[in-house]
Design a protein around this motif. Structure first.
Motif, PDB file in Angstrom:
ATOM      1  N   HIS A 121      11.297   5.626   1.703  1.00 16.69           N
ATOM      2  CA  HIS A 121       9.903   6.069   1.845  1.00 16.69           C
ATOM      3  C   HIS A 121       8.960   5.189   1.022  1.00 16.69           C
ATOM      4  CE1 HIS A 121      10.741   9.466   4.347  1.00 16.69           C
ATOM      5  NE2 HIS A 121      11.489  10.079   3.438  1.00 16.69           N
ATOM      6  N   ALA A 122       9.394   4.774  -0.157  1.00 18.49           N
ATOM      7  CA  ALA A 122       8.544   3.921  -0.993  1.00 18.49           C
ATOM      8  C   ALA A 122       8.315   2.561  -0.335  1.00 18.49           C
ATOM      9  CB  ALA A 122       9.173   3.744  -2.371  1.00 18.49           C
ATOM     10  N   PHE A 123       9.370   1.976   0.240  1.00 20.00           N
ATOM     11  CA  PHE A 123       9.210   0.704   0.956  1.00 20.00           C
ATOM     12  C   PHE A 123       8.314   0.889   2.177  1.00 20.00           C
ATOM     13  CE2 PHE A 123      13.013  -1.298  -1.107  1.00 20.00           C
ATOM     14  CZ  PHE A 123      12.400  -2.487  -1.449  1.00 20.00           C
ATOM     15  N   GLU A 124       8.504   1.975   2.885  1.00 19.86           N
ATOM     16  CA  GLU A 124       7.683   2.236   4.073  1.00 19.86           C
ATOM     17  C   GLU A 124       6.221   2.429   3.670  1.00 19.86           C
ATOM     18  OE1 GLU A 124       6.893   2.590   8.055  1.00 19.86           O
ATOM     19  OE2 GLU A 124       8.751   1.959   7.084  1.00 19.86           O
ATOM     20  N   ASP A 125       5.989   3.136   2.580  1.00 20.99           N
ATOM     21  CA  ASP A 125       4.625   3.345   2.089  1.00 20.99           C
ATOM     22  C   ASP A 125       3.984   2.015   1.700  1.00 20.99           C
ATOM     23  OD1 ASP A 125       2.379   4.914   1.182  1.00 20.99           O
ATOM     24  OD2 ASP A 125       3.077   4.484  -0.862  1.00 20.99           O
ATOM     25  N   LEU A 126       4.725   1.172   0.997  1.00 24.95           N
ATOM     26  CA  LEU A 126       4.208  -0.140   0.612  1.00 24.95           C
ATOM     27  C   LEU A 126       3.888  -0.981   1.848  1.00 24.95           C
ATOM     28  CD1 LEU A 126       3.578  -2.116  -1.691  1.00 24.95           C
ATOM     29  CD2 LEU A 126       5.957  -2.872  -1.568  1.00 24.95           C
ATOM     30  N   ARG A 127       4.779  -0.955   2.816  1.00 24.74           N
ATOM     31  CA  ARG A 127       4.557  -1.720   4.051  1.00 24.74           C
ATOM     32  C   ARG A 127       3.313  -1.208   4.782  1.00 24.74           C
ATOM     33  NH1 ARG A 127       5.328  -1.398   9.340  1.00 24.74           N
ATOM     34  NH2 ARG A 127       6.319   0.638   9.275  1.00 24.74           N
ATOM     35  N   MET A 128       3.180   0.094   4.862  1.00 24.34           N
ATOM     36  CA  MET A 128       2.030   0.667   5.559  1.00 24.34           C
ATOM     37  C   MET A 128       0.720   0.348   4.831  1.00 24.34           C
ATOM     38  SD  MET A 128       3.132   1.978   8.299  1.00 24.34           S
ATOM     39  CE  MET A 128       1.771   2.969   8.849  1.00 24.34           C
ATOM     40  N   ARG A 129       0.729   0.379   3.495  1.00 21.93           N
ATOM     41  CA  ARG A 129      -0.490   0.074   2.739  1.00 21.93           C
ATOM     42  C   ARG A 129      -0.895  -1.387   2.928  1.00 21.93           C
ATOM     43  NH1 ARG A 129       0.017   1.791  -3.281  1.00 21.93           N
ATOM     44  NH2 ARG A 129       2.054   0.876  -2.996  1.00 21.93           N
ATOM     45  N   ILE A 130       0.093  -2.273   3.012  1.00 21.00           N
ATOM     46  CA  ILE A 130      -0.214  -3.690   3.161  1.00 21.00           C
ATOM     47  C   ILE A 130      -0.639  -4.014   4.587  1.00 21.00           C
ATOM     48  CG2 ILE A 130       0.801  -6.013   3.140  1.00 21.00           C
ATOM     49  CD1 ILE A 130       2.457  -5.101   0.721  1.00 21.00           C
ATOM     50  N   GLN A 131       0.005  -3.401   5.580  1.00 18.65           N
ATOM     51  CA  GLN A 131      -0.255  -3.737   6.978  1.00 18.65           C
ATOM     52  C   GLN A 131      -1.417  -2.977   7.601  1.00 18.65           C
ATOM     53  OE1 GLN A 131       3.465  -3.125   9.003  1.00 18.65           O
ATOM     54  NE2 GLN A 131       4.150  -5.210   8.590  1.00 18.65           N
ATOM     55  N   ALA A 132      -1.804  -1.867   7.021  1.00 22.00           N
ATOM     56  CA  ALA A 132      -2.867  -1.059   7.616  1.00 22.00           C
ATOM     57  C   ALA A 132      -4.204  -1.794   7.540  1.00 22.00           C
ATOM     58  CB  ALA A 132      -2.974   0.282   6.898  1.00 22.00           C
ATOM     59  N   PRO A 133      -4.920  -1.871   8.643  1.00 24.49           N
ATOM     60  CA  PRO A 133      -6.244  -2.504   8.596  1.00 24.49           C
ATOM     61  C   PRO A 133      -7.200  -1.628   7.787  1.00 24.49           C
ATOM     62  CG  PRO A 133      -5.796  -1.641  10.798  1.00 24.49           C
ATOM     63  CD  PRO A 133      -4.572  -1.433   9.986  1.00 24.49           C
ATOM     64  N   PRO A 134      -7.985  -2.242   6.918  1.00 22.65           N
ATOM     65  CA  PRO A 134      -8.886  -1.449   6.069  1.00 22.65           C
ATOM     66  C   PRO A 134      -9.983  -0.781   6.894  1.00 22.65           C
ATOM     67  CG  PRO A 134      -9.246  -3.796   5.726  1.00 22.65           C
ATOM     68  CD  PRO A 134      -8.068  -3.666   6.649  1.00 22.65           C
ATOM     69  N   GLN A 135     -10.229   0.474   6.580  1.00 21.45           N
ATOM     70  CA  GLN A 135     -11.268   1.235   7.276  1.00 21.45           C
ATOM     71  C   GLN A 135     -12.612   1.146   6.551  1.00 21.45           C
ATOM     72  OE1 GLN A 135     -10.568   2.568  10.216  1.00 21.45           O
ATOM     73  NE2 GLN A 135      -8.441   1.908   9.995  1.00 21.45           N
ATOM     74  N   ASP A 136     -12.550   0.880   5.250  1.00 20.79           N
ATOM     75  CA  ASP A 136     -13.781   0.761   4.478  1.00 20.79           C
ATOM     76  C   ASP A 136     -13.529  -0.203   3.310  1.00 20.79           C
ATOM     77  OD1 ASP A 136     -12.273   2.227   2.657  1.00 20.79           O
ATOM     78  OD2 ASP A 136     -13.350   4.101   3.034  1.00 20.79           O
ATOM     79  N   ALA A 141     -10.297  -3.039  -0.973  1.00 20.54           N
ATOM     80  CA  ALA A 141     -10.082  -3.325  -2.396  1.00 20.54           C
ATOM     81  C   ALA A 141      -8.671  -2.901  -2.823  1.00 20.54           C
ATOM     82  CB  ALA A 141     -11.130  -2.610  -3.240  1.00 20.54           C
ATOM     83  N   ASP A 142      -8.205  -1.766  -2.320  1.00 26.59           N
ATOM     84  CA  ASP A 142      -6.846  -1.311  -2.649  1.00 26.59           C
ATOM     85  C   ASP A 142      -5.791  -2.274  -2.109  1.00 26.59           C
ATOM     86  OD1 ASP A 142      -7.830   0.882  -3.973  1.00 26.59           O
ATOM     87  OD2 ASP A 142      -7.465   2.292  -2.322  1.00 26.59           O
ATOM     88  N   ILE A 143      -5.985  -2.740  -0.887  1.00 19.16           N
ATOM     89  CA  ILE A 143      -5.027  -3.691  -0.300  1.00 19.16           C
ATOM     90  C   ILE A 143      -5.021  -4.992  -1.096  1.00 19.16           C
ATOM     91  CG2 ILE A 143      -4.541  -5.131   1.725  1.00 19.16           C
ATOM     92  CD1 ILE A 143      -5.536  -2.788   3.460  1.00 19.16           C
TER      93      ILE A 143
END
Length: 182
Positions: A121-136, A141-143
């Motif tokens: 889950h931690a790897f999946e969360d990291l992958r999702m945070r990096i790959q998700a297009p920023p909405q705002d 800034a978080d990415i």
């Protein structure tokens, strides 16, 4: 004095394994596999557990006890003055040792499964945070904080997260190896 030598040897061998009767398997599992807080109290949310090496030593001690108990003597030993019947004592100690081993192995298996799931889950969360297009701008800034953080020691740095996960994977691997060993 010769008449007491063999009975005393057998009793001494049983006493060496009496530690098996002092605690329940559940207490031993708590002692060796539950996490501790900084003040030494047990806490399932804390990250500090007893070491794999300590658990391995204890498991080896239990295994050696089983072998030692089986080798003490036959179920009945006829000495000069005594007829020693050791069958029920041997059976009780061996059952207790097997219960301890089974409880520890069951908990190791459960912990390994839970830890592998958490790492996944931690790897999946990291992958999702990096790959998700920023909405705002905040998501952007978080990415950027995760990807390009010059402070490699910052807890959100992806290298820091990956390093922590690597340590967790190595620990799970050591527990898994211990599970396979016994």
């Amino acid at each position: 004095n010769r008449a007491f030598k063999e009975p005393l040897r057998i009793i001494t061998k049983f006493r060496e394994n009496a530690y098996l009767l002092k605690k329940s398997p559940e207490d031993i599992v708590k002692q060796h596999l539950e996490k501790k807080t900084a003040d030494g109290k047990r806490d399932k949310k804390s990250k500090e557990k007893n070491s794999v090496e300590d658990l391995d030593k204890y498991m080896q001690q239990v295994e050696n006890s089983i072998k030692g108990i089986q080798d003490i003597c036959i179920d009945e030993k006829n000495t000069n003055f005594f007829l020693l019947q050791t069958h029920s004592s041997k059976r009780l100690l061996i059952e207790k040792a097997n219960d301890i081993r089974a409880a520890l192995l069951k908990r190791i298996a459960t912990n390994c499964y839970d830890d592998v799931t958490a790492i996944q889950h931690a790897f999946e969360d990291l992958r999702m945070r990096i790959q998700a297009p920023p909405q705002d701008e905040q998501m952007y800034a978080d990415i950027m904080l995760i990807i390009d953080n010059p402070d490699k020691d910052h807890e959100k740095s992806h290298e820091k997260v990956i390093e922590k996960l690597k340590v967790d994977i190595e620990e799970v691997g050591r527990y898994h190896d211990l599970y396979i060993k016994y």
